[in-house]
Design a protein around this motif. Structure first.
Motif, PDB file in Angstrom:
ATOM      1  N   ALA A   1       0.827  -1.207   0.000  1.00  0.00           N
ATOM      2  CA  ALA A   1       0.000   0.000   0.000  1.00  0.00           C
ATOM      3  C   ALA A   1       0.859   1.254   0.000  1.00  0.00           C
ATOM      4  O   ALA A   1       0.551   2.248  -0.670  1.00  0.00           O
ATOM      5  CB  ALA A   1      -0.938  -0.008   1.204  1.00  0.00           C
ATOM      6  N   ALA A   2       1.974   1.226   0.749  1.00  0.00           N
ATOM      7  CA  ALA A   2       2.852   2.393   0.815  1.00  0.00           C
ATOM      8  C   ALA A   2       3.497   2.694  -0.521  1.00  0.00           C
ATOM      9  O   ALA A   2       3.894   3.830  -0.793  1.00  0.00           O
ATOM     10  CB  ALA A   2       3.927   2.174   1.874  1.00  0.00           C
ATOM     11  N   ASN A   3       3.593   1.666  -1.387  1.00  0.00           N
ATOM     12  CA  ASN A   3       4.195   1.846  -2.704  1.00  0.00           C
ATOM     13  C   ASN A   3       3.154   1.874  -3.814  1.00  0.00           C
ATOM     14  O   ASN A   3       3.505   1.786  -4.993  1.00  0.00           O
ATOM     15  CB  ASN A   3       5.207   0.732  -2.971  1.00  0.00           C
ATOM     16  N   ASN A   4       1.862   1.969  -3.431  1.00  0.00           N
ATOM     17  CA  ASN A   4       0.766   2.022  -4.408  1.00  0.00           C
ATOM     18  C   ASN A   4       0.798   0.827  -5.354  1.00  0.00           C
ATOM     19  O   ASN A   4       0.571   0.957  -6.566  1.00  0.00           O
ATOM     20  CB  ASN A   4       0.828   3.327  -5.221  1.00  0.00           C
ATOM     21  N   ILE A   5       1.068  -0.347  -4.798  1.00  0.00           N
ATOM     22  CA  ILE A   5       1.084  -1.588  -5.570  1.00  0.00           C
ATOM     23  C   ILE A   5      -0.293  -2.235  -5.456  1.00  0.00           C
ATOM     24  O   ILE A   5      -0.721  -2.628  -4.370  1.00  0.00           O
ATOM     25  CB  ILE A   5       2.169  -2.555  -5.053  1.00  0.00           C
ATOM     26  N   ASP A   6      -1.008  -2.333  -6.576  1.00  0.00           N
ATOM     27  CA  ASP A   6      -2.350  -2.925  -6.564  1.00  0.00           C
ATOM     28  C   ASP A   6      -2.305  -4.445  -6.486  1.00  0.00           C
ATOM     29  O   ASP A   6      -3.184  -5.070  -5.894  1.00  0.00           O
ATOM     30  CB  ASP A   6      -3.130  -2.509  -7.821  1.00  0.00           C
ATOM     31  N   ASP A   7      -1.306  -5.054  -7.104  1.00  0.00           N
ATOM     32  CA  ASP A   7      -1.218  -6.517  -7.142  1.00  0.00           C
ATOM     33  C   ASP A   7       0.126  -6.940  -6.556  1.00  0.00           C
ATOM     34  O   ASP A   7       1.129  -7.022  -7.269  1.00  0.00           O
ATOM     35  CB  ASP A   7      -1.363  -7.010  -8.579  1.00  0.00           C
ATOM     36  N   PRO A   8       0.188  -7.208  -5.246  1.00  0.00           N
ATOM     37  CA  PRO A   8       1.467  -7.537  -4.605  1.00  0.00           C
ATOM     38  C   PRO A   8       2.056  -8.870  -5.020  1.00  0.00           C
ATOM     39  O   PRO A   8       3.183  -9.186  -4.663  1.00  0.00           O
ATOM     40  CB  PRO A   8       1.117  -7.531  -3.106  1.00  0.00           C
ATOM     41  N   MET A   9       1.280  -9.693  -5.774  1.00  0.00           N
ATOM     42  CA  MET A   9       1.796 -10.979  -6.240  1.00  0.00           C
ATOM     43  C   MET A   9       2.512 -10.862  -7.583  1.00  0.00           C
ATOM     44  O   MET A   9       3.104 -11.818  -8.055  1.00  0.00           O
ATOM     45  CB  MET A   9       0.639 -11.986  -6.357  1.00  0.00           C
TER      46      MET A   9
END
Length: 244
Positions: free
Chosen positions: A213-221
């Motif tokens: 979330a801190a890096n604005n990553i929508d898909d952490p996989m």
């Protein structure tokens, strides 16, 4: 985009769902048993309740109700039979997915920043609907039960040689914001995952969704190789996460 996923720890295989779970039931059974002696249960004419023995442990389980439908667009599997979509989840409860030591595969249920639940599949049930003229089911209501397992150390701490982009710090997080260059690619192809990076820098896999979330990553996989991630101090990470 698939937001709910089941990640197989040993292989990195990712099983995605196109729809959010209909319901989630979380249950906890404490490690409490009726006290026994050599002859069986402790008895007595004046006992109102069985004496209890606190053994510790217990277990926590998560029950999910999932909906699959082959008519939905966006699935990575193209099929007229919905069982091709649910089969990989069903197989997690089959003996053929266990290793040579009888150990069932560890499956991690991941949903946004709210859920990161490691466990093993203990039960699965499926109600099939919307059959074709040939009896092929196109819709499935699948109930999956996960027993929580101990969260493994997904990536032990290893110092990075001098001259690399960043230096790795022990658990607790860096004292100032650092940068990390993603190695590999998709988790299923052996690339890095957010829970691994959270353990590497903070000593806690549960902080993976917060780091995403801190890096604005929508898909952490699916972290693109070469992408630069900010690794903030723990206090800053928690502040950003709470603000979302």
């Amino acid at each position: 985009m698939e937001r709910v996923a089941f990640l197989i720890e040993d292989t990195g295989e990712r099983l995605g769902c196109l729809l959010n779970p209909e319901t989630i039931l979380l249950r906890r059974q404490a490690g409490i048993q009726s006290r026994q002696c050599g002859g069986g249960l402790v008895t007595g004419s004046e006992l109102a309740d069985d004496p209890l023995f606190f053994s510790g442990g217990g277990h926590t389980d998560l029950t999910l109700d999932l909906l699959f439908d082959v008519s939905l667009a966006g699935s990575s599997v193209s099929s007229e039979d919905v069982r091709d979509l649910t089969g990989p989840l069903w197989d997690l409860a089959e003996n053929r997915r266990q290793d040579t030591y009888g150990k069932p595969p560890l499956c991690r249920f991941v949903w946004g920043k709210s859920w990161n639940f490691p466990g093993v599949v203990s039960a699965v049930a499926e109600r099939l609907e919307s059959f074709t003229a040939l009896g092929v089911p196109r819709r499935s209501w699948l109930r999956l039960r996960l027993l929580r397992a101990l969260d493994p150390v997904v990536q032990p701490y290893q110092p990075v040689p001098a001259g690399e982009l960043m230096s790795v710090v022990p658990s607790g997080g860096p004292r100032q914001t650092m940068m990390h260059e993603v190695v590999g690619g998709a988790a299923a192809q052996g690339g890095e995952r957010m829970d691994q990076l959270a353990y590497r820098y903070y000593g806690d896999t549960a902080l993976g969704p917060g780091l995403a979330a801190a890096n604005n990553i929508d898909d952490p996989m699916h972290l693109p190789a070469g992408h630069l991630l900010e690794i903030p101090p723990l206090s800053v990470l928690l502040e950003r996460w709470d603000a979302l």
